[in-house]
Design a protein around this motif. Structure first.
Motif, mmCIF file in Angstrom:
data_model
loop_
_atom_site.group_PDB
_atom_site.id
_atom_site.type_symbol
_atom_site.label_atom_id
_atom_site.label_comp_id
_atom_site.label_asym_id
_atom_site.label_seq_id
_atom_site.Cartn_x
_atom_site.Cartn_y
_atom_site.Cartn_z
ATOM 1 N N ALA A 60 0.823 -1.204 0.000
ATOM 2 C CA ALA A 60 0.000 0.000 0.000
ATOM 3 C C ALA A 60 0.860 1.259 0.000
ATOM 4 N N GLY A 61 1.928 1.250 0.792
ATOM 5 C CA GLY A 61 2.826 2.401 0.824
ATOM 6 C C GLY A 61 3.531 2.627 -0.498
ATOM 7 N N THR A 62 3.975 1.541 -1.116
ATOM 8 C CA THR A 62 4.659 1.655 -2.405
ATOM 9 C C THR A 62 3.713 2.160 -3.485
ATOM 10 N N ALA A 63 2.510 1.624 -3.515
ATOM 11 C CA ALA A 63 1.533 2.074 -4.510
ATOM 12 C C ALA A 63 1.195 3.552 -4.313
ATOM 13 N N SER A 64 1.022 3.970 -3.073
ATOM 14 C CA SER A 64 0.729 5.381 -2.797
ATOM 15 C C SER A 64 1.900 6.276 -3.162
ATOM 16 N N LEU A 65 3.106 5.795 -2.892
ATOM 17 C CA LEU A 65 4.302 6.577 -3.207
ATOM 18 C C LEU A 65 4.451 6.773 -4.711
ATOM 19 N N PHE A 66 4.259 5.704 -5.479
ATOM 20 C CA PHE A 66 4.376 5.829 -6.936
ATOM 21 C C PHE A 66 3.288 6.731 -7.508
ATOM 22 N N THR A 67 2.101 6.690 -6.931
ATOM 23 C CA THR A 67 1.038 7.578 -7.371
ATOM 24 C C THR A 67 1.381 9.035 -7.051
ATOM 25 N N ALA A 68 1.938 9.267 -5.873
ATOM 26 C CA ALA A 68 2.306 10.625 -5.475
ATOM 27 C C ALA A 68 3.468 11.169 -6.306
ATOM 28 N N MET A 69 4.316 10.291 -6.799
ATOM 29 C CA MET A 69 5.469 10.723 -7.587
ATOM 30 C C MET A 69 5.123 11.009 -9.053
ATOM 31 N N GLY A 70 3.850 11.057 -9.380
ATOM 32 C CA GLY A 70 3.417 11.317 -10.750
ATOM 33 C C GLY A 70 3.914 12.653 -11.281
ATOM 34 N N ASP A 71 4.029 13.643 -10.415
ATOM 35 C CA ASP A 71 4.517 14.956 -10.841
ATOM 36 C C ASP A 71 5.926 15.241 -10.313
ATOM 37 N N ASN A 72 6.608 14.213 -9.810
ATOM 38 C CA ASN A 72 7.975 14.295 -9.281
ATOM 39 C C ASN A 72 8.119 15.204 -8.063
ATOM 40 N N VAL A 73 7.009 15.506 -7.402
ATOM 41 C CA VAL A 73 7.029 16.311 -6.174
ATOM 42 C C VAL A 73 6.048 15.684 -5.196
ATOM 43 N N ILE A 74 6.485 15.529 -3.953
ATOM 44 C CA ILE A 74 5.582 15.008 -2.921
ATOM 45 C C ILE A 74 5.359 16.122 -1.899
ATOM 46 N N VAL A 75 4.108 16.529 -1.783
ATOM 47 C CA VAL A 75 3.760 17.585 -0.832
ATOM 48 C C VAL A 75 3.247 16.937 0.457
ATOM 49 N N THR A 76 2.998 17.742 1.453
ATOM 50 C CA THR A 76 2.613 17.252 2.768
ATOM 51 C C THR A 76 1.350 16.396 2.723
ATOM 52 N N GLY A 77 0.374 16.805 1.958
ATOM 53 C CA GLY A 77 -0.859 16.034 1.860
ATOM 54 C C GLY A 77 -0.639 14.651 1.295
ATOM 55 N N GLU A 78 0.293 14.535 0.372
ATOM 56 C CA GLU A 78 0.598 13.226 -0.203
ATOM 57 C C GLU A 78 1.319 12.336 0.806
ATOM 58 N N TRP A 79 2.190 12.924 1.646
ATOM 59 C CA TRP A 79 2.838 12.145 2.703
ATOM 60 C C TRP A 79 1.805 11.626 3.688
ATOM 61 N N VAL A 80 0.815 12.449 3.982
ATOM 62 C CA VAL A 80 -0.252 12.015 4.887
ATOM 63 C C VAL A 80 -1.033 10.859 4.272
ATOM 64 N N THR A 81 -1.316 10.950 2.974
ATOM 65 C CA THR A 81 -2.021 9.878 2.278
ATOM 66 C C THR A 81 -1.221 8.586 2.309
ATOM 67 N N ILE A 82 0.090 8.668 2.097
ATOM 68 C CA ILE A 82 0.959 7.491 2.136
ATOM 69 C C ILE A 82 0.939 6.874 3.534
ATOM 70 N N ALA A 83 1.059 7.711 4.552
ATOM 71 C CA ALA A 83 1.059 7.216 5.933
ATOM 72 C C ALA A 83 -0.271 6.558 6.292
#
Length: 62
Positions: free
Chosen positions: A17-40
């Motif tokens: 789940a973490g890997t899938a969320s991380l790859f989805t968040a990396m779609g624009d090559n930037v991870i913002v705080t909201g995306e880190w919360v989603t991954i967690a």
């Protein structure tokens, strides 16, 4: 002491789940705080739900 087998499926589910969320968040090559919360939340949700569901009982192999 906890046996590894009883926690292994929840660890694999959390990593997936973490890997899938991380790859989805990396779609624009930037991870913002909201995306880190989603991954967690994906990791914690997978850990909690998968750990809470017991394994099925083995059926008789005759």
């Amino acid at each position: 002491m906890i046996k590894v087998g009883s926690a292994a499926k929840s660890i694999v589910a959390a990593a997936s789940a973490g890997t899938a969320s991380l790859f989805t968040a990396m779609g624009d090559n930037v991870i913002v705080t909201g995306e880190w919360v989603t991954i967690a939340l994906a990791v914690l949700g997978a850990l909690g739900i998968t750990y809470a569901v017991p394994n099925a009982a083995k059926s008789d192999q005759r």
